[in-house]
Motif scaffolding. Structure first.
Motif, PDB file in Angstrom:
ATOM      1  N   LYS A  65      23.472 -15.926  -6.715  1.00 38.22           N
ATOM      2  CA  LYS A  65      23.735 -15.641  -8.722  1.00 38.22           C
ATOM      3  C   LYS A  65      21.993 -15.356  -8.932  1.00 38.22           C
ATOM      4  O   LYS A  65      20.940 -16.136  -9.181  1.00 38.22           O
ATOM      5  N   ALA A  66      21.582 -14.556  -8.474  1.00 41.99           N
ATOM      6  CA  ALA A  66      20.484 -13.896  -8.505  1.00 41.99           C
ATOM      7  C   ALA A  66      20.423 -12.321  -9.613  1.00 41.99           C
ATOM      8  O   ALA A  66      21.512 -11.859  -9.928  1.00 41.99           O
ATOM      9  N   ILE A  67      19.347 -12.570 -10.333  1.00 45.80           N
ATOM     10  CA  ILE A  67      19.372 -11.086 -11.253  1.00 45.80           C
ATOM     11  C   ILE A  67      19.345  -9.339 -10.399  1.00 45.80           C
ATOM     12  O   ILE A  67      20.258  -9.015 -11.193  1.00 45.80           O
ATOM     13  N   PHE A  68      18.644 -10.245  -9.791  1.00 44.63           N
ATOM     14  CA  PHE A  68      18.504  -8.146  -8.558  1.00 44.63           C
ATOM     15  C   PHE A  68      19.654  -8.619  -7.351  1.00 44.63           C
ATOM     16  O   PHE A  68      19.121 -10.105  -6.668  1.00 44.63           O
ATOM     17  N   HIS A  69      20.141  -7.763  -6.347  1.00 42.20           N
ATOM     18  CA  HIS A  69      20.223  -7.795  -5.466  1.00 42.20           C
ATOM     19  C   HIS A  69      19.451  -6.786  -4.590  1.00 42.20           C
ATOM     20  O   HIS A  69      19.861  -5.498  -4.903  1.00 42.20           O
ATOM     21  N   ASP A  70      19.278  -6.834  -3.212  1.00 45.68           N
ATOM     22  CA  ASP A  70      18.370  -5.396  -2.833  1.00 45.68           C
ATOM     23  C   ASP A  70      19.329  -5.011  -2.059  1.00 45.68           C
ATOM     24  O   ASP A  70      20.310  -5.513  -1.347  1.00 45.68           O
ATOM     25  N   LEU A  71      19.081  -3.440  -1.959  1.00 41.70           N
ATOM     26  CA  LEU A  71      20.536  -2.914  -0.883  1.00 41.70           C
ATOM     27  C   LEU A  71      19.518  -2.796  -0.014  1.00 41.70           C
ATOM     28  O   LEU A  71      18.262  -2.215  -0.217  1.00 41.70           O
ATOM     29  N   PRO A  72      20.536  -2.790   1.275  1.00 48.74           N
ATOM     30  CA  PRO A  72      19.220  -2.619   2.953  1.00 48.74           C
ATOM     31  C   PRO A  72      19.327  -0.837   2.127  1.00 48.74           C
ATOM     32  O   PRO A  72      19.962  -0.478   3.006  1.00 48.74           O
ATOM     33  N   LEU A  73      18.504  -0.870   2.543  1.00 43.06           N
ATOM     34  CA  LEU A  73      17.178   0.347   2.018  1.00 43.06           C
ATOM     35  C   LEU A  73      16.541   0.523   3.065  1.00 43.06           C
ATOM     36  O   LEU A  73      15.011  -0.221   2.686  1.00 43.06           O
ATOM     37  N   THR A  74      16.756   0.949   4.883  1.00 47.26           N
ATOM     38  CA  THR A  74      16.190   1.016   5.898  1.00 47.26           C
ATOM     39  C   THR A  74      15.097   1.975   5.624  1.00 47.26           C
ATOM     40  O   THR A  74      15.117   2.618   5.479  1.00 47.26           O
ATOM     41  N   ASN A  75      14.041   1.942   6.898  1.00 48.34           N
ATOM     42  CA  ASN A  75      12.668   2.694   6.729  1.00 48.34           C
ATOM     43  C   ASN A  75      12.959   4.289   8.170  1.00 48.34           C
ATOM     44  O   ASN A  75      14.357   3.398   8.664  1.00 48.34           O
ATOM     45  N   LEU A  76      12.125   4.844   8.518  1.00 47.44           N
ATOM     46  CA  LEU A  76      12.944   5.480  10.038  1.00 47.44           C
ATOM     47  C   LEU A  76      13.260   5.438  10.865  1.00 47.44           C
ATOM     48  O   LEU A  76      14.088   5.501  11.479  1.00 47.44           O
ATOM     49  N   VAL A  77      12.441   3.708  11.275  1.00 48.26           N
ATOM     50  CA  VAL A  77      13.013   3.344  12.210  1.00 48.26           C
ATOM     51  C   VAL A  77      13.875   1.985  11.926  1.00 48.26           C
ATOM     52  O   VAL A  77      13.901   1.364  12.710  1.00 48.26           O
ATOM     53  N   GLY A  78      14.741   1.910  11.457  1.00 49.90           N
ATOM     54  CA  GLY A  78      15.823   1.310  11.100  1.00 49.90           C
ATOM     55  C   GLY A  78      15.557   0.245  10.862  1.00 49.90           C
ATOM     56  O   GLY A  78      16.158  -0.987  10.717  1.00 49.90           O
ATOM     57  N   LYS A  79      14.018  -0.634  10.536  1.00 51.48           N
ATOM     58  CA  LYS A  79      14.002  -1.520  10.486  1.00 51.48           C
ATOM     59  C   LYS A  79      12.919  -1.861   8.794  1.00 51.48           C
ATOM     60  O   LYS A  79      12.123  -0.900   8.162  1.00 51.48           O
ATOM     61  N   SER A  80      13.563  -3.186   8.265  1.00 55.65           N
ATOM     62  CA  SER A  80      12.348  -3.239   6.963  1.00 55.65           C
ATOM     63  C   SER A  80      10.992  -4.013   7.324  1.00 55.65           C
ATOM     64  O   SER A  80      10.558  -4.202   8.745  1.00 55.65           O
ATOM     65  N   SER A  81       9.958  -3.661   6.232  1.00 54.40           N
ATOM     66  CA  SER A  81       8.853  -3.933   5.822  1.00 54.40           C
ATOM     67  C   SER A  81       8.721  -5.034   6.545  1.00 54.40           C
ATOM     68  O   SER A  81       7.727  -5.713   7.400  1.00 54.40           O
ATOM     69  N   LYS A  82       9.395  -6.345   6.499  1.00 55.37           N
ATOM     70  CA  LYS A  82       8.932  -7.554   7.034  1.00 55.37           C
ATOM     71  C   LYS A  82       9.087  -7.648   8.600  1.00 55.37           C
ATOM     72  O   LYS A  82       8.183  -8.247   9.777  1.00 55.37           O
ATOM     73  N   ILE A  83       9.976  -7.155   8.864  1.00 51.75           N
ATOM     74  CA  ILE A  83      10.916  -6.798  10.512  1.00 51.75           C
ATOM     75  C   ILE A  83       9.365  -6.161  11.272  1.00 51.75           C
ATOM     76  O   ILE A  83       8.640  -6.725  12.607  1.00 51.75           O
ATOM     77  N   LEU A  84       8.736  -5.699  10.467  1.00 52.75           N
ATOM     78  CA  LEU A  84       8.027  -4.099  11.009  1.00 52.75           C
ATOM     79  C   LEU A  84       6.430  -4.776  11.174  1.00 52.75           C
ATOM     80  O   LEU A  84       5.659  -5.144  11.991  1.00 52.75           O
ATOM     81  N   LEU A  85       6.377  -6.228   9.952  1.00 53.03           N
ATOM     82  CA  LEU A  85       4.675  -6.664   9.726  1.00 53.03           C
ATOM     83  C   LEU A  85       4.743  -7.950  11.264  1.00 53.03           C
ATOM     84  O   LEU A  85       3.442  -8.285  11.707  1.00 53.03           O
ATOM     85  N   LEU A  86       6.313  -8.360  11.003  1.00 45.79           N
ATOM     86  CA  LEU A  86       6.108  -9.597  12.434  1.00 45.79           C
ATOM     87  C   LEU A  86       6.339  -9.172  13.703  1.00 45.79           C
ATOM     88  O   LEU A  86       5.263  -9.638  14.632  1.00 45.79           O
ATOM     89  N   ASP A  87       6.849  -7.644  13.933  1.00 45.97           N
ATOM     90  CA  ASP A  87       6.666  -6.719  15.128  1.00 45.97           C
ATOM     91  C   ASP A  87       5.157  -6.864  15.335  1.00 45.97           C
ATOM     92  O   ASP A  87       4.757  -6.858  16.645  1.00 45.97           O
ATOM     93  N   ALA A  88       4.380  -5.799  14.297  1.00 47.26           N
ATOM     94  CA  ALA A  88       2.738  -5.960  14.776  1.00 47.26           C
ATOM     95  C   ALA A  88       1.937  -7.041  15.344  1.00 47.26           C
ATOM     96  O   ALA A  88       0.976  -7.230  15.469  1.00 47.26           O
ATOM     97  N   LEU A  89       2.877  -7.991  14.448  1.00 46.81           N
ATOM     98  CA  LEU A  89       1.832  -9.340  14.698  1.00 46.81           C
ATOM     99  C   LEU A  89       1.822  -9.817  15.630  1.00 46.81           C
ATOM    100  O   LEU A  89       1.197 -10.596  15.972  1.00 46.81           O
ATOM    101  N   ARG A  90       3.044  -9.714  16.310  1.00 43.96           N
ATOM    102  CA  ARG A  90       3.387 -10.477  17.389  1.00 43.96           C
ATOM    103  C   ARG A  90       2.771  -9.907  18.315  1.00 43.96           C
ATOM    104  O   ARG A  90       2.038 -10.724  19.292  1.00 43.96           O
ATOM    105  N   GLU A  91       2.943  -8.466  18.805  1.00 40.08           N
ATOM    106  CA  GLU A  91       1.681  -7.406  19.731  1.00 40.08           C
ATOM    107  C   GLU A  91       0.651  -8.175  19.874  1.00 40.08           C
ATOM    108  O   GLU A  91      -0.242  -7.925  20.205  1.00 40.08           O
TER     109      GLU A  91
END
Length: 433
Positions: free
Chosen positions: A162-188
């Motif tokens: 029950k939200a005002i906005f619903h996100d559609l999974p619009l992924t970037n060129l490598v197929g990962k969200s910005s959140k996952i990309l950030l966590l990948d970079a921080l993990r490295e």
């Protein structure tokens, strides 16, 4: 022609959208009543917008902020130059206005008011938004009973949110969200162990950095972030903050009014600072907590225009003040000034712990867990301040105040304890790398 959801995603991506979300419209979402975006300033984190201005004399006092808003179809893009976000703090709520004016591509016929006699309580229109890294908001309206609108409504019903906005999974060129990309970079970076202290120059080149405050610079350099003072997120839409103690700096806005605003930091430190024993230095520092007088500076931190009981802004002209013992305004920060900075910079924030090896030059190791905060609200910030969780902890100083080679440093910082960070966000996670 945009025929289905996949076509729509492709069109938004081709125009540079990095995030795609939609709102199932209600019958009162129209050109007369504006488009309702939500009952919290947290919805501002979905959009990029210009400087916030106050309108205290309006029938309903409000804040307004321009937005770079474009209607799109399968072939064209046209800006609605009058589009703006209107923030009504008394409710609170946020609405989109001026989205049709002067724009021939706008779907005007689908955004006209519905006559009371024709209202059924069921709308069926869906408005899609795509946001880009250069600050644009792209929009597409799917009419009632269209293939795209029906697919979006089915998607919203499937999520059962029950939200005002619903996100559609619009992924970037490598197929990962910005959140996952950030966590990948921080993990490295975390797995790299101790690394040399560095920072990037204006050309983006890595340079050695020997000063003791290099933790944040080093993390930013490893993420490819050039030093800047722009009130915008650092990395793929995320503000990244490195910290080495339990107290974390949230932002460092200079006062916009009061004695400080009128006369500058040097005059302020000379008037309200103190001499440091054994040093030729004037220093203005100390923990300033809401509604308490700091014993060292004699200044009291107060908030005018916010009700801690209702947790609402009551005056769009409100400010955070430092008052002296005669209730003179030593410094102040207007809500519009702070709101503009806070929601833009802290929409999504990552807090990363680090340690250093105490060597010269130092080396830094970035730890785990990291803390991710999403969907902030300026009212949450003010409430945390009123609860004494956010404090004003400055560090402004004048070196060699009576010498020709004097130097002045401005440091007006608001800080919070790590354990209280969750108060500032609708979603807050502790993530092991």
């Amino acid at each position: 022609m945009i025929q289905n959801i996949e076509n729509l995603k492709s069109r938004f991506k081709s125009l540079g959208a990095t995030r795609l979300f939609f709102k199932c419209l209600a019958e009162n979402d129209n050109s007369k009543n504006q488009i309702y975006l939500g009952g919290s300033f947290a919805v501002l984190t979905y959009f990029q917008y210009g400087n916030v201005e106050t309108f205290p004399d309006a029938k309903y006092p409000n804040f307004k902020a321009p937005i770079k808003f474009y209607w799109i179809d399968s072939e064209q893009v046209e800006q609605a130059t009058s589009a703006q976000l209107i923030l009504y703090p008394q409710y609170p709520e946020v609405r989109l206005s001026g989205f049709l004016r002067g724009c021939t591509l706008a779907p005007s016929k689908f955004l006209q008011p519905t006559l009371a006699s024709q209202r059924s309580g069921i709308d069926g229109r869906v408005l899609f938004f795509g946001t880009t890294e250069d600050g644009a908001t792209l929009a597409y309206l799917a009419p009632r009973n269209s293939v795209i609108a029906n697919a979006a409504i089915d998607f919203a019903n499937l999520t059962q949110e029950k939200a005002i906005f619903h996100d559609l999974p619009l992924t970037n060129l490598v197929g990962k969200s910005s959140k996952i990309l950030l966590l990948d970079a921080l993990r490295e970076i975390h797995l790299s162990g101790f690394v040399d202290s560095i920072r990037l120059n204006k050309q983006g080149e890595r340079m050695p950095y020997s000063a003791r405050n290099g933790g944040g610079y080093t993390l930013e350099a490893m993420l490819g972030i050039k030093p800047n003072a722009i009130a915008a997120p650092d990395y793929l839409g995320w503000e990244v903050k490195a910290f080495s103690s339990s107290r974390i700096t949230l932002m460092t806005p200079e006062p916009s009014s009061g004695f400080y605003g009128d006369n500058g930091v040097e005059a302020f430190v000379r008037k309200y600072g103190r001499k440091v024993a054994g040093k030729n230095q004037l220093y203005f520092t100390g923990n300033h907590v809401f509604d308490q007088t700091n014993k060292t500076t004699g200044l009291k931190l107060v908030v005018d225009g916010f009700d801690p009981k209702t947790k609402k802004i009551t005056d769009v002209n409100g400010s955070i003040f430092l008052l002296d013992q005669n209730t003179h305004e030593a410094a102040s920060w207007s809500f519009s000034h702070l709101l503009n900075h806070w929601n833009k910079k802290h929409a999504s924030a990552a807090y990363v712990p680090f340690t250093n090896n105490k060597a010269t030059p130092p080396k830094y190791q970035f730890g785990s867990p990291v803390y991710l905060g999403e969907r902030t609200d300026f009212s949450k910030y003010l409430n945390a301040l009123a609860e004494g969780k956010v404090i004003f902890d400055p560090g402004s100083k004048v070196e060699n105040p009576d010498a020709p080679n004097k130097s002045v440093k401005a440091r007006s910082q608001f800080r919070i304890n790590k354990k209280d960070l969750s108060l500032l966000y609708e979603s807050f996670e502790e993530i092991q790398l």
